[in-house]
Design an enzyme around this catalytic site. Structure first.
Site, PDB file in Angstrom:
ATOM      1  N   GLY A 252      21.648 -66.100 -44.781  1.00 30.46           N
ATOM      2  CA  GLY A 252      21.736 -67.159 -45.801  1.00 30.46           C
ATOM      3  C   GLY A 252      20.906 -68.369 -45.430  1.00 30.46           C
ATOM      4  O   GLY A 252      21.387 -69.504 -45.462  1.00 30.46           O
ATOM      5  N   ALA A 253      19.620 -68.123 -45.096  1.00 27.40           N
ATOM      6  CA  ALA A 253      18.749 -69.206 -44.595  1.00 27.40           C
ATOM      7  C   ALA A 253      17.886 -69.824 -45.689  1.00 27.40           C
ATOM      8  O   ALA A 253      16.949 -70.566 -45.399  1.00 27.40           O
ATOM      9  CB  ALA A 253      17.866 -68.663 -43.467  1.00 27.40           C
TER      10      ALA A 253
ATOM     11  N   ARG B 274      18.877 -71.936 -48.198  1.00 30.65           N
ATOM     12  CA  ARG B 274      19.244 -73.281 -48.676  1.00 30.65           C
ATOM     13  C   ARG B 274      20.467 -73.782 -47.912  1.00 30.65           C
ATOM     14  O   ARG B 274      21.054 -73.034 -47.115  1.00 30.65           O
ATOM     15  CB  ARG B 274      19.512 -73.270 -50.187  1.00 30.65           C
TER      16      ARG B 274
ATOM     17  N   TYR C  47      38.997 -67.645 -50.004  1.00 31.51           N
ATOM     18  CA  TYR C  47      38.060 -68.327 -49.096  1.00 31.51           C
ATOM     19  C   TYR C  47      38.785 -68.749 -47.819  1.00 31.51           C
ATOM     20  O   TYR C  47      38.281 -68.562 -46.702  1.00 31.51           O
ATOM     21  CB  TYR C  47      37.487 -69.532 -49.845  1.00 31.51           C
TER      22      TYR C  47
ATOM     23  N   LYS D 239      37.916 -67.488 -44.049  1.00 26.75           N
ATOM     24  CA  LYS D 239      37.473 -68.454 -43.030  1.00 26.75           C
ATOM     25  C   LYS D 239      38.454 -68.516 -41.859  1.00 26.75           C
ATOM     26  O   LYS D 239      38.044 -68.722 -40.712  1.00 26.75           O
ATOM     27  CB  LYS D 239      37.277 -69.831 -43.661  1.00 26.75           C
TER      28      LYS D 239
ATOM     29  N   ILE E 211      30.438 -80.684 -46.944  1.00 26.41           N
ATOM     30  CA  ILE E 211      28.995 -80.831 -46.710  1.00 26.41           C
ATOM     31  C   ILE E 211      28.265 -80.755 -48.051  1.00 26.41           C
ATOM     32  O   ILE E 211      28.558 -79.861 -48.864  1.00 26.41           O
ATOM     33  CB  ILE E 211      28.473 -79.701 -45.773  1.00 26.41           C
TER      34      ILE E 211
END
Ligand code: NDP
Length: 249
Positions: free
Chosen positions: A19-20, A22, A156, A160, A189
């Protein structure tokens, strides 16, 4: 790790970052490359993979990956040839939020598969090479939600929190082989993942952060560079909270 006297140098390392394209993963890829690693960044599309190479420049690579698919992970690893990763960052992740009574089975499955089972697949795929090299760094992107929970994010939060248990178990398995396994648990974030949150909710969340601001991808990438570096050789099974004080475990 590297023989370089700089404790934070990643010269000679090969970093696979899922997942590089964005957000957090893009910044982790950028910063690992800046620290000297050869970076293989993944995207879900060929266009995205091409964009990663253009962004990182010569000596780095972009590859297509669906982290939710065994076949896709196998194809990725097969395509790397002798470029065995010494650093793995399991960053790829999605959210499919809903209150439990409205959560469709596919939203549960897809989030568990993409966010948690992906780490099982990718760790297994890189581990043989790391064991052979007797060195390695694995970094799993968890979340504050895996610690504190969040209404509407049962899938989620489960994924996690699961990553944290997985991180500790694998850390114990490979600690004697020069391989560390750690998690980063970011708070709020600013990325595409949080861009969809309503303005009122954003204001409420940011208002509750002791540091007084949302986090940036760079805040998280700095933690990843540390955990990937020779400086973190004695840190394993840990969860590094990068959340401006939002949650303290
Ligand atoms: P973004 O939504 O901005 O980016 C997600 C990345 O994951 C993209 O590169 C995307 O690729 C990739 N991706 C999505 N699905 C797949 C898949 N099936 N296989 C492989 N790659 C996939 O997310 P963030 O940068 O915000 O988050 C990165 C990680 O950090 C995630 O694991 C997230 O859960 C975690 N996190 C984020 C927080 C935040 O506040 N943003 C807080 C805590 C944790 P593509 O562009 O090709 O679609």
């Amino acid at each position: 790790m590297s023989n370089d006297s700089n404790l934070f140098s990643l010269d000679g390392e090969i970093a696979l970052v899922t997942g590089a394209t964005r957000g957090i993963g893009a910044e982790i890829a950028n910063q690992l490359a800046a620290a000297g690693a050869e970076v293989i960044g993944t995207a879900t599309t060929p266009d995205g993979a091409g964009e990663i190479v253009r962004r990182l420049g010569d000596g780095h690579a972009g590859r297509v990956l669906d982290a939710g698919s065994d076949q896709s992970v196998q194809a990725l690893m097969g395509g790397l040839g002798n470029r065995a990763p010494t650093i793995l960052v399991n960053n790829a992740g999605i959210a499919r939020d809903n209150l439990l009574l409205r959560m469709k089975p596919q939203d549960w499955q897809q989030v568990i598969n993409t966010n948690l089972s992906s780490a099982y697949r990718l760790c297994k795929a890189v581990l043989r090479g790391m064991l052979k090299a007797r060195r390695g760094r694995i970094i799993n992107l968890s979340s504050v939600v895996g610690m504190a929970g969040a209404a509407g994010q049962g899938n989620y939060a489960a994924a996690k929190a699961g990553l944290l248990g997985f991180t500790r178990a694998l850390a114990l398995e490979v600690a004697g082989r020069g391989i560390t396994v750690n998690a980063i648990a970011p708070g709020y974030i600013e990325t595409d993942m949080t861009a969809g949150v309503s303005a009122a909710r954003q204001e409420a969340v940011i208002g509750s952060i002791p540091a007084g601001r949302a986090g940036t991808p760079l805040d998280v990438a700095a933690a990843a560079v540390f955990l990937a570096s020779p400086a973190a050789a004695y840190v394993t099974g840990a969860t590094l909270h990068v959340n401006g004080g939002l949650w303290m475990g």
